[in-house]
Scaffold this motif. Structure first.
Motif, PDB file in Angstrom:
ATOM      1  N   LYS A 162     -12.687   0.394   5.479  1.00 11.14           N
ATOM      2  CA  LYS A 162     -11.278  -0.867   5.587  1.00 11.14           C
ATOM      3  C   LYS A 162     -10.305   0.292   4.823  1.00 11.14           C
ATOM      4  N   TYR A 163      -8.546  -0.070   5.593  1.00  9.20           N
ATOM      5  CA  TYR A 163      -7.479   1.009   4.771  1.00  9.20           C
ATOM      6  C   TYR A 163      -6.812  -0.423   4.109  1.00  9.20           C
ATOM      7  N   ARG A 164      -6.521  -0.400   2.771  1.00  7.39           N
ATOM      8  CA  ARG A 164      -6.289  -1.363   2.040  1.00  7.39           C
ATOM      9  C   ARG A 164      -4.845  -0.063   1.642  1.00  7.39           C
ATOM     10  N   VAL A 165      -3.636  -1.607   1.726  1.00  9.43           N
ATOM     11  CA  VAL A 165      -2.438  -1.151   1.471  1.00  9.43           C
ATOM     12  C   VAL A 165      -1.718  -1.703   0.449  1.00  9.43           C
ATOM     13  N   ILE A 166      -1.131  -0.438  -1.399  1.00  9.17           N
ATOM     14  CA  ILE A 166      -0.511  -1.102  -2.322  1.00  9.17           C
ATOM     15  C   ILE A 166       0.386  -0.698  -1.538  1.00  9.17           C
ATOM     16  N   GLY A 167       0.974  -1.490  -2.237  1.00  9.85           N
ATOM     17  CA  GLY A 167       2.886  -2.107  -2.740  1.00  9.85           C
ATOM     18  C   GLY A 167       3.058  -1.891  -3.959  1.00  9.85           C
ATOM     19  N   PRO A 168       4.680  -1.743  -4.076  1.00  9.10           N
ATOM     20  CA  PRO A 168       5.256  -1.513  -5.488  1.00  9.10           C
ATOM     21  C   PRO A 168       4.272  -2.701  -6.607  1.00  9.10           C
ATOM     22  N   LYS A 169       4.253  -3.499  -6.577  1.00  6.41           N
ATOM     23  CA  LYS A 169       3.195  -4.289  -7.419  1.00  6.41           C
ATOM     24  C   LYS A 169       2.190  -5.052  -7.195  1.00  6.41           C
ATOM     25  N   GLN A 170       1.547  -4.835  -6.080  1.00 12.18           N
ATOM     26  CA  GLN A 170       0.417  -6.010  -5.631  1.00 12.18           C
ATOM     27  C   GLN A 170       0.346  -5.409  -4.134  1.00 12.18           C
ATOM     28  N   PRO A 171      -1.157  -5.653  -4.315  1.00  3.30           N
ATOM     29  CA  PRO A 171      -1.834  -4.886  -2.915  1.00  3.30           C
ATOM     30  C   PRO A 171      -1.045  -6.087  -2.164  1.00  3.30           C
ATOM     31  N   GLU A 172      -0.976  -5.574  -0.791  1.00  2.00           N
ATOM     32  CA  GLU A 172      -0.461  -5.913   0.234  1.00  2.00           C
ATOM     33  C   GLU A 172      -1.475  -6.017   1.646  1.00  2.00           C
ATOM     34  N   GLY A 173      -2.553  -6.274   1.419  1.00  2.00           N
ATOM     35  CA  GLY A 173      -3.336  -6.206   2.427  1.00  2.00           C
ATOM     36  C   GLY A 173      -5.083  -4.872   2.877  1.00  2.00           C
ATOM     37  N   SER A 174      -5.707  -5.367   3.934  1.00  2.00           N
ATOM     38  CA  SER A 174      -5.931  -4.543   4.377  1.00  2.00           C
ATOM     39  C   SER A 174      -6.715  -4.737   6.007  1.00  2.00           C
ATOM     40  N   TYR A 175      -6.637  -2.935   6.583  1.00  2.00           N
ATOM     41  CA  TYR A 175      -6.819  -3.046   7.282  1.00  2.00           C
ATOM     42  C   TYR A 175      -8.367  -2.777   8.768  1.00  2.00           C
ATOM     43  N   GLU A 176      -8.022  -2.797   9.549  1.00  2.00           N
ATOM     44  CA  GLU A 176      -9.144  -1.881  10.850  1.00  2.00           C
ATOM     45  C   GLU A 176      -8.763  -0.178  10.409  1.00  2.00           C
ATOM     46  N   THR A 177      -7.907  -0.330  11.081  1.00  2.00           N
ATOM     47  CA  THR A 177      -7.616   1.282  10.738  1.00  2.00           C
ATOM     48  C   THR A 177      -6.443   1.557  10.181  1.00  2.00           C
ATOM     49  N   PHE A 178      -6.466   2.961  10.231  1.00  2.00           N
ATOM     50  CA  PHE A 178      -5.034   3.761   8.757  1.00  2.00           C
ATOM     51  C   PHE A 178      -4.139   3.311   9.938  1.00  2.00           C
ATOM     52  N   ASP A 179      -3.856   3.733  11.301  1.00  2.00           N
ATOM     53  CA  ASP A 179      -2.554   3.272  12.347  1.00  2.00           C
ATOM     54  C   ASP A 179      -2.501   2.102  12.304  1.00  2.00           C
ATOM     55  N   GLU A 180      -3.235   0.679  12.078  1.00  2.00           N
ATOM     56  CA  GLU A 180      -2.793  -0.625  11.446  1.00  2.00           C
ATOM     57  C   GLU A 180      -2.113  -0.625  10.079  1.00  2.00           C
ATOM     58  N   ALA A 181      -2.700  -0.068   9.050  1.00  2.00           N
ATOM     59  CA  ALA A 181      -2.204  -0.054   7.928  1.00  2.00           C
ATOM     60  C   ALA A 181      -0.921   0.851   7.890  1.00  2.00           C
ATOM     61  N   ALA A 182      -0.372   2.292   8.239  1.00  2.00           N
ATOM     62  CA  ALA A 182       0.767   2.734   8.377  1.00  2.00           C
ATOM     63  C   ALA A 182       1.697   1.857   9.219  1.00  2.00           C
ATOM     64  N   ALA A 183       1.447   1.288  10.362  1.00  2.00           N
ATOM     65  CA  ALA A 183       2.498   0.459  10.970  1.00  2.00           C
ATOM     66  C   ALA A 183       2.711  -0.433  10.044  1.00  2.00           C
ATOM     67  N   ALA A 184       1.822  -1.307   9.223  1.00  2.00           N
ATOM     68  CA  ALA A 184       2.427  -2.465   8.620  1.00  2.00           C
ATOM     69  C   ALA A 184       3.405  -1.445   7.523  1.00  2.00           C
ATOM     70  N   THR A 185       2.816  -0.749   6.834  1.00  2.00           N
ATOM     71  CA  THR A 185       3.992  -0.394   5.952  1.00  2.00           C
ATOM     72  C   THR A 185       5.207   0.465   6.346  1.00  2.00           C
ATOM     73  N   GLU A 186       5.338   1.017   7.797  1.00  2.00           N
ATOM     74  CA  GLU A 186       6.061   1.855   7.786  1.00  2.00           C
ATOM     75  C   GLU A 186       7.487   0.212   8.094  1.00  2.00           C
ATOM     76  N   SER A 187       6.641  -0.680   8.746  1.00  2.00           N
ATOM     77  CA  SER A 187       7.875  -2.184   8.904  1.00  2.00           C
ATOM     78  C   SER A 187       8.435  -2.572   7.898  1.00  2.00           C
ATOM     79  N   LYS A 188       7.870  -2.038   6.589  1.00  2.00           N
ATOM     80  CA  LYS A 188       9.089  -2.215   5.337  1.00  2.00           C
ATOM     81  C   LYS A 188      10.414  -1.889   5.417  1.00  2.00           C
TER      82      LYS A 188
END
Length: 68
Positions: A2-28
């Motif tokens: 799993k790939y967990r995204v951590i934002g500036p203030k809190q966790p922002e979700g877990s994803y099955e692949t790095f590409d999904e996690a990266a896309a969710a982060t870059e969408s900010k």
């Protein structure tokens, strides 16, 4: 894995692949924003925002942590 995204203030979700996690982060950010990923430690990825005028990297405080 799993790939967990951590934002500036809190966790922002877990994803099955790095590409999904990266896309969710870059969408900010706007499309075409000057972003760069680095991998300073095994299992940890950091998203940088590059200031075009100065060429400086500014840590945006978004990270992806690999979890077993």
């Amino acid at each position: 894995m799993k790939y967990r995204v951590i934002g500036p203030k809190q966790p922002e979700g877990s994803y099955e692949t790095f590409d999904e996690a990266a896309a969710a982060t870059e969408s900010k950010y706007e499309a075409g924003a000057p972003l760069e990923w680095s991998n300073p430690e095994s299992g940890r990825h950091v998203l940088w925002y590059i200031h075009r005028d100065e060429g400086l990297k500014v840590d945006t405080h978004y990270r992806i942590i690999e979890e077993q």
